[in-house]
Design a protein around this motif. Structure first.
Motif, PDB file in Angstrom:
ATOM      1  N   LYS A 121      32.510  18.184 110.004  1.00  0.00           N
ATOM      2  CA  LYS A 121      33.607  18.744 111.380  1.00  0.00           C
ATOM      3  C   LYS A 121      33.473  20.763 111.604  1.00  0.00           C
ATOM      4  O   LYS A 121      33.929  20.953 112.537  1.00  0.00           O
ATOM      5  CB  LYS A 121      34.940  19.424 110.557  1.00  0.00           C
ATOM      6  N   PHE A 122      31.937  21.433 110.926  1.00  0.00           N
ATOM      7  CA  PHE A 122      31.641  22.607 111.204  1.00  0.00           C
ATOM      8  C   PHE A 122      30.451  23.178 111.222  1.00  0.00           C
ATOM      9  O   PHE A 122      29.961  21.346 110.405  1.00  0.00           O
ATOM     10  CB  PHE A 122      32.650  23.552 110.224  1.00  0.00           C
ATOM     11  N   ASP A 123      29.807  23.391 112.326  1.00  0.00           N
ATOM     12  CA  ASP A 123      28.267  24.388 111.768  1.00  0.00           C
ATOM     13  C   ASP A 123      28.441  25.479 110.550  1.00  0.00           C
ATOM     14  O   ASP A 123      29.423  25.101 109.849  1.00  0.00           O
ATOM     15  CB  ASP A 123      27.907  24.303 113.281  1.00  0.00           C
ATOM     16  N   PRO A 124      26.836  25.358 110.686  1.00  0.00           N
ATOM     17  CA  PRO A 124      26.295  26.776 109.672  1.00  0.00           C
ATOM     18  C   PRO A 124      27.433  27.629 109.411  1.00  0.00           C
ATOM     19  O   PRO A 124      27.325  28.023 108.345  1.00  0.00           O
ATOM     20  CB  PRO A 124      24.405  26.603 109.632  1.00  0.00           C
ATOM     21  N   HIS A 125      27.887  28.756 110.350  1.00  0.00           N
ATOM     22  CA  HIS A 125      28.664  29.383 110.486  1.00  0.00           C
ATOM     23  C   HIS A 125      30.002  29.157 110.326  1.00  0.00           C
ATOM     24  O   HIS A 125      31.014  30.213 111.096  1.00  0.00           O
ATOM     25  CB  HIS A 125      28.347  29.959 111.810  1.00  0.00           C
ATOM     26  N   GLY A 126      30.102  28.095 109.916  1.00  0.00           N
ATOM     27  CA  GLY A 126      31.811  27.787 109.823  1.00  0.00           C
ATOM     28  C   GLY A 126      32.718  27.486 111.262  1.00  0.00           C
ATOM     29  O   GLY A 126      33.867  27.519 110.843  1.00  0.00           O
ATOM     30  N   GLU A 127      31.768  27.399 112.245  1.00  0.00           N
ATOM     31  CA  GLU A 127      32.036  27.261 113.622  1.00  0.00           C
ATOM     32  C   GLU A 127      33.062  25.987 113.922  1.00  0.00           C
ATOM     33  O   GLU A 127      32.395  24.670 113.104  1.00  0.00           O
ATOM     34  CB  GLU A 127      31.452  26.996 114.994  1.00  0.00           C
ATOM     35  N   LEU A 136      39.337  19.547 118.426  1.00  0.00           N
ATOM     36  CA  LEU A 136      38.635  20.650 117.529  1.00  0.00           C
ATOM     37  C   LEU A 136      39.979  20.522 116.111  1.00  0.00           C
ATOM     38  O   LEU A 136      40.484  20.498 115.853  1.00  0.00           O
ATOM     39  CB  LEU A 136      38.786  21.855 118.422  1.00  0.00           C
ATOM     40  N   PRO A 137      38.569  20.037 115.846  1.00  0.00           N
ATOM     41  CA  PRO A 137      39.657  20.517 113.905  1.00  0.00           C
ATOM     42  C   PRO A 137      40.428  21.542 113.886  1.00  0.00           C
ATOM     43  O   PRO A 137      40.203  22.333 114.572  1.00  0.00           O
ATOM     44  CB  PRO A 137      38.097  20.492 112.828  1.00  0.00           C
ATOM     45  N   VAL A 138      41.546  21.714 112.779  1.00  0.00           N
ATOM     46  CA  VAL A 138      42.420  23.120 113.014  1.00  0.00           C
ATOM     47  C   VAL A 138      41.587  23.986 112.182  1.00  0.00           C
ATOM     48  O   VAL A 138      40.701  24.002 111.433  1.00  0.00           O
ATOM     49  CB  VAL A 138      43.711  22.370 112.707  1.00  0.00           C
ATOM     50  N   VAL A 139      41.841  25.048 112.498  1.00  0.00           N
ATOM     51  CA  VAL A 139      41.001  26.697 111.715  1.00  0.00           C
ATOM     52  C   VAL A 139      42.734  27.249 111.096  1.00  0.00           C
ATOM     53  O   VAL A 139      42.493  27.735 111.830  1.00  0.00           O
ATOM     54  CB  VAL A 139      39.994  26.918 112.368  1.00  0.00           C
ATOM     55  N   LYS A 140      42.224  27.561 110.321  1.00  0.00           N
ATOM     56  CA  LYS A 140      43.078  28.460 109.625  1.00  0.00           C
ATOM     57  C   LYS A 140      42.780  29.335 108.944  1.00  0.00           C
ATOM     58  O   LYS A 140      44.014  30.313 108.269  1.00  0.00           O
ATOM     59  CB  LYS A 140      44.623  28.009 108.431  1.00  0.00           C
ATOM     60  N   ALA A 141      42.186  29.979 109.253  1.00  0.00           N
ATOM     61  CA  ALA A 141      40.940  31.070 108.665  1.00  0.00           C
ATOM     62  C   ALA A 141      41.519  32.676 109.055  1.00  0.00           C
ATOM     63  O   ALA A 141      42.548  32.398 110.824  1.00  0.00           O
ATOM     64  CB  ALA A 141      39.920  31.068 108.675  1.00  0.00           C
ATOM     65  N   ILE A 142      42.096  33.121 108.817  1.00  0.00           N
ATOM     66  CA  ILE A 142      42.096  34.609 109.325  1.00  0.00           C
ATOM     67  C   ILE A 142      40.666  35.915 109.109  1.00  0.00           C
ATOM     68  O   ILE A 142      39.983  35.604 108.326  1.00  0.00           O
ATOM     69  CB  ILE A 142      43.025  35.236 108.186  1.00  0.00           C
ATOM     70  N   PRO A 143      40.590  36.950 109.530  1.00  0.00           N
ATOM     71  CA  PRO A 143      39.939  37.616 109.249  1.00  0.00           C
ATOM     72  C   PRO A 143      39.784  38.650 108.220  1.00  0.00           C
ATOM     73  O   PRO A 143      40.716  38.399 107.983  1.00  0.00           O
ATOM     74  CB  PRO A 143      39.243  38.743 110.748  1.00  0.00           C
ATOM     75  N   LEU A 144      39.033  39.234 107.470  1.00  0.00           N
ATOM     76  CA  LEU A 144      39.031  39.910 106.426  1.00  0.00           C
ATOM     77  C   LEU A 144      39.587  40.489 106.530  1.00  0.00           C
ATOM     78  O   LEU A 144      40.313  41.576 105.440  1.00  0.00           O
ATOM     79  CB  LEU A 144      37.822  39.815 105.705  1.00  0.00           C
ATOM     80  N   SER A 145      40.047  41.193 107.421  1.00  0.00           N
ATOM     81  CA  SER A 145      40.221  42.265 107.896  1.00  0.00           C
ATOM     82  C   SER A 145      41.822  42.547 107.774  1.00  0.00           C
ATOM     83  O   SER A 145      42.458  43.795 107.520  1.00  0.00           O
ATOM     84  CB  SER A 145      39.993  43.169 108.883  1.00  0.00           C
ATOM     85  N   TYR A 153      39.597  35.697  98.646  1.00  0.00           N
ATOM     86  CA  TYR A 153      39.517  34.296  99.486  1.00  0.00           C
ATOM     87  C   TYR A 153      37.992  33.661 100.117  1.00  0.00           C
ATOM     88  O   TYR A 153      37.315  34.544  98.568  1.00  0.00           O
ATOM     89  CB  TYR A 153      39.233  35.613 101.452  1.00  0.00           C
ATOM     90  N   THR A 154      37.994  32.834 100.234  1.00  0.00           N
ATOM     91  CA  THR A 154      36.787  31.773 100.690  1.00  0.00           C
ATOM     92  C   THR A 154      36.069  32.182 101.880  1.00  0.00           C
ATOM     93  O   THR A 154      37.071  32.332 102.737  1.00  0.00           O
ATOM     94  CB  THR A 154      36.879  30.635 100.133  1.00  0.00           C
ATOM     95  N   LEU A 155      34.486  32.052 101.781  1.00  0.00           N
ATOM     96  CA  LEU A 155      34.818  32.967 103.735  1.00  0.00           C
ATOM     97  C   LEU A 155      34.163  31.459 103.592  1.00  0.00           C
ATOM     98  O   LEU A 155      33.542  30.805 103.400  1.00  0.00           O
ATOM     99  CB  LEU A 155      33.103  33.066 103.343  1.00  0.00           C
ATOM    100  N   SER A 156      34.914  31.769 105.228  1.00  0.00           N
ATOM    101  CA  SER A 156      34.893  29.928 105.816  1.00  0.00           C
ATOM    102  C   SER A 156      34.350  30.171 107.307  1.00  0.00           C
ATOM    103  O   SER A 156      33.811  28.751 107.594  1.00  0.00           O
ATOM    104  CB  SER A 156      35.758  29.348 106.380  1.00  0.00           C
ATOM    105  N   GLY A 157      33.623  31.587 107.568  1.00  0.00           N
ATOM    106  CA  GLY A 157      33.315  31.477 108.967  1.00  0.00           C
ATOM    107  C   GLY A 157      32.662  32.701 109.275  1.00  0.00           C
ATOM    108  O   GLY A 157      32.986  33.408 108.571  1.00  0.00           O
ATOM    109  N   VAL A 158      32.397  33.264 110.487  1.00  0.00           N
ATOM    110  CA  VAL A 158      31.512  34.472 110.624  1.00  0.00           C
ATOM    111  C   VAL A 158      31.623  33.779 112.291  1.00  0.00           C
ATOM    112  O   VAL A 158      31.229  33.557 112.772  1.00  0.00           O
ATOM    113  CB  VAL A 158      30.128  34.726 110.243  1.00  0.00           C
ATOM    114  N   LEU A 159      32.263  35.350 112.802  1.00  0.00           N
ATOM    115  CA  LEU A 159      32.192  35.401 114.635  1.00  0.00           C
ATOM    116  C   LEU A 159      30.825  36.358 114.570  1.00  0.00           C
ATOM    117  O   LEU A 159      30.842  36.216 115.999  1.00  0.00           O
ATOM    118  CB  LEU A 159      33.790  36.066 114.615  1.00  0.00           C
ATOM    119  N   ASN A 160      29.903  36.959 114.042  1.00  0.00           N
ATOM    120  CA  ASN A 160      28.985  37.514 114.709  1.00  0.00           C
ATOM    121  C   ASN A 160      27.815  36.329 114.148  1.00  0.00           C
ATOM    122  O   ASN A 160      27.234  36.535 113.302  1.00  0.00           O
ATOM    123  CB  ASN A 160      28.974  38.801 114.318  1.00  0.00           C
ATOM    124  N   HIS A 161      27.274  36.261 115.304  1.00  0.00           N
ATOM    125  CA  HIS A 161      26.076  35.658 114.889  1.00  0.00           C
ATOM    126  C   HIS A 161      24.773  35.864 115.103  1.00  0.00           C
ATOM    127  O   HIS A 161      23.259  35.321 115.125  1.00  0.00           O
ATOM    128  CB  HIS A 161      25.705  33.797 115.438  1.00  0.00           C
TER     129      HIS A 161
END
Length: 215
Positions: A121-127, A136-145, A153-161
Motif C-alpha cells: 500500500k505504501f512506498d519506502p517514504h510512506g507515499e 489510492l489507499p486512504v492516508v490519515k497522517a498529519i505533519p508533525l508540526s 506519534y509513529t512516523l508514517s511518511g516523509v514529504l521531502n525526498h
C-alpha cells in the motif's frame, strides 16, 4: 506518451493535492522550467484531452489525465519499494533510479513487481501506491508540526525526498514506523524538543516537522 509529457502529468497531480487552482507558474516552479516552455506543453496536453486549459484560467487534469498520472506514480512507487525491499538500497537512493524506470511501457512488468511485493500500500517514504485500478489507499497522517505536546506519534511518511534530508534522518536512525514523542514546542519558532524511539532526545526545526508525517 513521451517521457516529458508523463513528467508534466505527474507534477500536475502532485500540485493538485495542495492547490485547487493550478497555474503555469506553479508547474514551472515544480519542474524548474521557464513559463513559455510550460505553456507550450500544457497546450499539447490539452489537445490530447489530458488537461483542461484556457488562457488566464486554472489548469485541471481531466479524468483521463488523472488516470495516467496515477499510473505513472504507481510505477514509480512500486519501483522504489522494489529497490528498497528486494535490492536492499537506501530510501535516499531509490528516487532517481525510479524516475528512469517509471517510463517503461509494460503493465505486466509492474504488475509482477506488485505481486512479488505482496500488493503493498505504501512506498519506502510512506507515499501511497495506487493499485492497478488507480485507487489510492486512504492516508490519515498529519505533519508533525500539527502535533501536541506530550503525545507520542509513529512516523508514517516523509514529504521531502531530497537525499540530504533522508540522510539527515538516517543519522538519527529515524525510519518509517519509528516513534516520536513531543516534549515541548517553542512558541517563538515552533521548533520541537522530541524523543525518538523512546530513547534519543533531539530538537527539530519547524521546517523538519512539516516534512514528517505521523499518525
Amino acid at each position: 506518451m513521451t517521457l516529458t509529457e508523463e513528467n508534466y502529468l505527474k507534477a500536475l497531480f502532485r500540485i493538485s493535492l495542495e492547490k485547487t487552482a493550478i497555474t503555469v507558474k506553479d508547474i514551472a516552479a515544480q519542474l524548474e522550467l521557464k513559463m513559455p516552455t510550460v505553456n507550450s506543453m500544457i497546450q499539447k496536453l490539452s489537445e490530447k484531452k489530458l488537461v483542461r486549459y484556457e488562457k488566464y484560467k486554472a489548469i485541471e487534469l481531466t479524468d483521463k489525465g488523472r488516470r495516467q498520472a496515477l499510473h505513472i506514480l504507481r510505477k514509480h512507487r512500486l519501483t522504489e519499494l522494489f529497490l528498497s525491499e528486494v535490492m536492499g538500497m537506501g530510501w535516499e537512493e531509490v528516487h532517481d533510479i525510479a524516475e528512469q524506470i517509471e517510463h517503461i511501457q509494460s503493465d505486466r512488468f509492474f504488475n509482477r513487481i506488485d505481486e512479488m511485493l505482496g500488493y503493498p500500500k505504501f512506498d519506502p517514504h510512506g507515499e501511497p501506491i495506487p493499485d492497478a485500478d488507480g485507487k489510492l489507499p486512504v492516508v490519515k497522517a498529519i505533519p508533525l508540526s500539527s502535533g501536541i505536546e506530550g503525545k507520542t506519534y509513529t512516523l508514517s511518511g516523509v514529504l521531502n525526498h531530497e537525499i540530504s534530508f533522508l540522510k539527515f534522518l538516517d543519522t538519527l536512525q529515524l525510519s518509517i514506523g519509528a516513534t516520536i514523542t513531543i516534549i515541548t514546542i517553542q512558541p517563538f519558532d515552533k521548533s520541537m524538543s522530541v524523543v525518538l524511539r523512546g530513547q534519543t532526545p533531539t530538537v527539530f526545526s519547524y521546517t523538519v516537522c512539516q516534512y514528517l508525517l505521523v499518525m
